[in-house]
Design a protein around this motif. Structure first.
Motif, PDB file in Angstrom:
ATOM      1  N   MET A  89      30.940  21.066  57.992  1.00 13.68           N
ATOM      2  CA  MET A  89      29.937  21.593  57.081  1.00 13.68           C
ATOM      3  C   MET A  89      29.342  20.389  56.348  1.00 13.68           C
ATOM      4  O   MET A  89      30.057  19.642  55.689  1.00 13.68           O
ATOM      5  CB  MET A  89      30.594  22.560  56.091  1.00 13.68           C
ATOM      6  CG  MET A  89      29.611  23.397  55.316  1.00 13.68           C
ATOM      7  SD  MET A  89      28.786  24.642  56.317  1.00 13.68           S
ATOM      8  CE  MET A  89      30.051  25.873  56.471  1.00 13.68           C
ATOM      9  N   TRP A 103      25.733  24.247  61.660  1.00 11.05           N
ATOM     10  CA  TRP A 103      27.052  24.852  61.502  1.00 11.05           C
ATOM     11  C   TRP A 103      27.048  25.849  60.360  1.00 11.05           C
ATOM     12  O   TRP A 103      27.655  26.919  60.441  1.00 11.05           O
ATOM     13  CB  TRP A 103      28.106  23.770  61.318  1.00 11.05           C
ATOM     14  CG  TRP A 103      29.508  24.286  61.273  1.00 11.05           C
ATOM     15  CD1 TRP A 103      30.405  24.095  60.278  1.00 11.05           C
ATOM     16  CD2 TRP A 103      30.185  25.085  62.255  1.00 11.05           C
ATOM     17  NE1 TRP A 103      31.598  24.723  60.576  1.00 11.05           N
ATOM     18  CE2 TRP A 103      31.485  25.336  61.786  1.00 11.05           C
ATOM     19  CE3 TRP A 103      29.812  25.616  63.484  1.00 11.05           C
ATOM     20  CZ2 TRP A 103      32.422  26.085  62.501  1.00 11.05           C
ATOM     21  CZ3 TRP A 103      30.735  26.370  64.197  1.00 11.05           C
ATOM     22  CH2 TRP A 103      32.015  26.598  63.707  1.00 11.05           C
ATOM     23  N   ARG A 104      26.344  25.531  59.293  1.00 12.23           N
ATOM     24  CA  ARG A 104      26.215  26.456  58.160  1.00 12.23           C
ATOM     25  C   ARG A 104      25.577  27.767  58.625  1.00 12.23           C
ATOM     26  O   ARG A 104      26.010  28.854  58.261  1.00 12.23           O
ATOM     27  CB  ARG A 104      25.378  25.793  57.063  1.00 12.23           C
ATOM     28  CG  ARG A 104      25.243  26.566  55.792  1.00 12.23           C
ATOM     29  CD  ARG A 104      24.448  25.782  54.752  1.00 12.23           C
ATOM     30  NE  ARG A 104      24.953  24.439  54.528  1.00 12.23           N
ATOM     31  CZ  ARG A 104      25.929  24.138  53.656  1.00 12.23           C
ATOM     32  NH1 ARG A 104      26.474  25.080  52.945  1.00 12.23           N
ATOM     33  NH2 ARG A 104      26.327  22.891  53.515  1.00 12.23           N
ATOM     34  N   VAL A 106      25.521  28.981  61.776  1.00 14.58           N
ATOM     35  CA  VAL A 106      26.452  29.660  62.671  1.00 14.58           C
ATOM     36  C   VAL A 106      27.491  30.424  61.857  1.00 14.58           C
ATOM     37  O   VAL A 106      27.790  31.592  62.143  1.00 14.58           O
ATOM     38  CB  VAL A 106      27.123  28.647  63.637  1.00 14.58           C
ATOM     39  CG1 VAL A 106      28.288  29.278  64.380  1.00 14.58           C
ATOM     40  CG2 VAL A 106      26.096  28.093  64.622  1.00 14.58           C
ATOM     41  N   LYS A 107      28.049  29.784  60.848  1.00 13.42           N
ATOM     42  CA  LYS A 107      29.067  30.431  60.008  1.00 13.42           C
ATOM     43  C   LYS A 107      28.485  31.650  59.284  1.00 13.42           C
ATOM     44  O   LYS A 107      29.149  32.680  59.154  1.00 13.42           O
ATOM     45  CB  LYS A 107      29.627  29.437  58.982  1.00 13.42           C
ATOM     46  CG  LYS A 107      30.358  28.256  59.577  1.00 13.42           C
ATOM     47  CD  LYS A 107      31.725  28.589  60.056  1.00 13.42           C
ATOM     48  CE  LYS A 107      32.696  28.649  58.904  1.00 13.42           C
ATOM     49  NZ  LYS A 107      34.054  28.953  59.342  1.00 13.42           N
ATOM     50  N   HIS A 108      27.249  31.541  58.829  1.00 15.20           N
ATOM     51  CA  HIS A 108      26.609  32.634  58.096  1.00 15.20           C
ATOM     52  C   HIS A 108      26.321  33.836  59.000  1.00 15.20           C
ATOM     53  O   HIS A 108      26.494  34.988  58.584  1.00 15.20           O
ATOM     54  CB  HIS A 108      25.308  32.135  57.450  1.00 15.20           C
ATOM     55  CG  HIS A 108      24.533  33.207  56.769  1.00 15.20           C
ATOM     56  ND1 HIS A 108      24.912  33.741  55.551  1.00 15.20           N
ATOM     57  CD2 HIS A 108      23.414  33.872  57.132  1.00 15.20           C
ATOM     58  CE1 HIS A 108      24.054  34.684  55.210  1.00 15.20           C
ATOM     59  NE2 HIS A 108      23.142  34.790  56.146  1.00 15.20           N
ATOM     60  N   SER A 110      27.841  34.659  61.815  1.00 21.69           N
ATOM     61  CA  SER A 110      29.013  35.142  62.550  1.00 21.69           C
ATOM     62  C   SER A 110      29.977  35.886  61.643  1.00 21.69           C
ATOM     63  O   SER A 110      30.103  35.570  60.464  1.00 21.69           O
ATOM     64  CB  SER A 110      29.752  33.956  63.181  1.00 21.69           C
ATOM     65  OG  SER A 110      28.879  33.238  64.011  1.00 21.69           O
ATOM     66  N   THR A 112      33.188  35.763  62.352  1.00 21.83           N
ATOM     67  CA  THR A 112      34.225  34.735  62.262  1.00 21.83           C
ATOM     68  C   THR A 112      33.928  33.659  63.291  1.00 21.83           C
ATOM     69  O   THR A 112      33.205  33.901  64.260  1.00 21.83           O
ATOM     70  CB  THR A 112      35.637  35.333  62.457  1.00 21.83           C
ATOM     71  OG1 THR A 112      36.610  34.351  62.152  1.00 21.83           O
ATOM     72  CG2 THR A 112      35.841  35.829  63.865  1.00 21.83           C
ATOM     73  N   THR A 113      34.500  32.481  63.080  1.00 16.79           N
ATOM     74  CA  THR A 113      34.391  31.387  64.040  1.00 16.79           C
ATOM     75  C   THR A 113      35.777  30.779  64.254  1.00 16.79           C
ATOM     76  O   THR A 113      36.635  30.866  63.372  1.00 16.79           O
ATOM     77  CB  THR A 113      33.438  30.278  63.554  1.00 16.79           C
ATOM     78  OG1 THR A 113      33.916  29.765  62.308  1.00 16.79           O
ATOM     79  CG2 THR A 113      32.013  30.778  63.396  1.00 16.79           C
ATOM     80  N   THR A 114      35.972  30.199  65.434  1.00 18.76           N
ATOM     81  CA  THR A 114      37.220  29.489  65.716  1.00 18.76           C
ATOM     82  C   THR A 114      36.884  28.187  66.440  1.00 18.76           C
ATOM     83  O   THR A 114      35.860  28.092  67.126  1.00 18.76           O
ATOM     84  CB  THR A 114      38.181  30.312  66.595  1.00 18.76           C
ATOM     85  OG1 THR A 114      37.567  30.557  67.861  1.00 18.76           O
ATOM     86  CG2 THR A 114      38.559  31.628  65.942  1.00 18.76           C
ATOM     87  N   ALA A 127      32.010  31.693  68.260  1.00 19.20           N
ATOM     88  CA  ALA A 127      31.427  32.473  67.164  1.00 19.20           C
ATOM     89  C   ALA A 127      31.421  33.927  67.604  1.00 19.20           C
ATOM     90  O   ALA A 127      31.002  34.236  68.720  1.00 19.20           O
ATOM     91  CB  ALA A 127      30.012  31.986  66.862  1.00 19.20           C
TER      92      ALA A 127
END
Length: 131
Positions: A89, A103-104, A106-108, A110, A112-114, A127
């Motif tokens: 991040m 990445w911010r 993608v996280k928003h 999704s 969850t992410t791994t 994602a």
């Protein structure tokens, strides 16, 4: 469960590589037995594909694998590359010179992410987006 896999190697970010991945993702979504009916969800999947492939091209050595899987209630976007470094991040560069938004975003988008490190080399970033 429906899965599609797309492998690509680009020694440099080739024109169309990200666009091709997005187009394959669009076709994947259109061919699901239980289609994604919400256009916003489909757009989110395409955006996540774009961001993860772009990150793999910029930071992962140029070789990537995209796997799309339809789970009950979720769409999984998984991108593998050769870098062991997990996405970070970062503070976005508002001048547009160095990015920092991917990445911010993608996280928003999704649920969850791994990040799974591969035994041989590299990692897979997954994602999971609500259908």
């Amino acid at each position: 469960m429906t899965t599609m896999r797309l492998d690509a190697t680009a020694l440099a970010p080739a024109a169309g590589t990200v666009a091709d991945a997005r187009e394959n993702a669009r076709r994947f979504l259109e061919t699901l037995q239980q289609p994604v009916l919400n256009p916003e969800t489909a757009d989110a999947v395409l955006l996540v594909v774009s961001e993860l492939i772009t990150n793999a091209l910029r930071h992962g050595g140029g070789t990537w694998t995209l796997r799309l899987t339809a789970h009950p209630g979720l769409i999984e976007v998984a991108v593998s590359d050769l870098s062991p470094q997990a996405p970070l991040m970062r503070n976005p560069d508002l001048t547009g010179a160095t990015g920092g938004f991917g990445w911010r975003m993608v996280k928003h988008l999704s649920r969850t992410t791994t990040v799974t490190h591969q035994p041989s080399a590299g990692k897979t970033v997954s994602a999971f987006l609500a259908r």
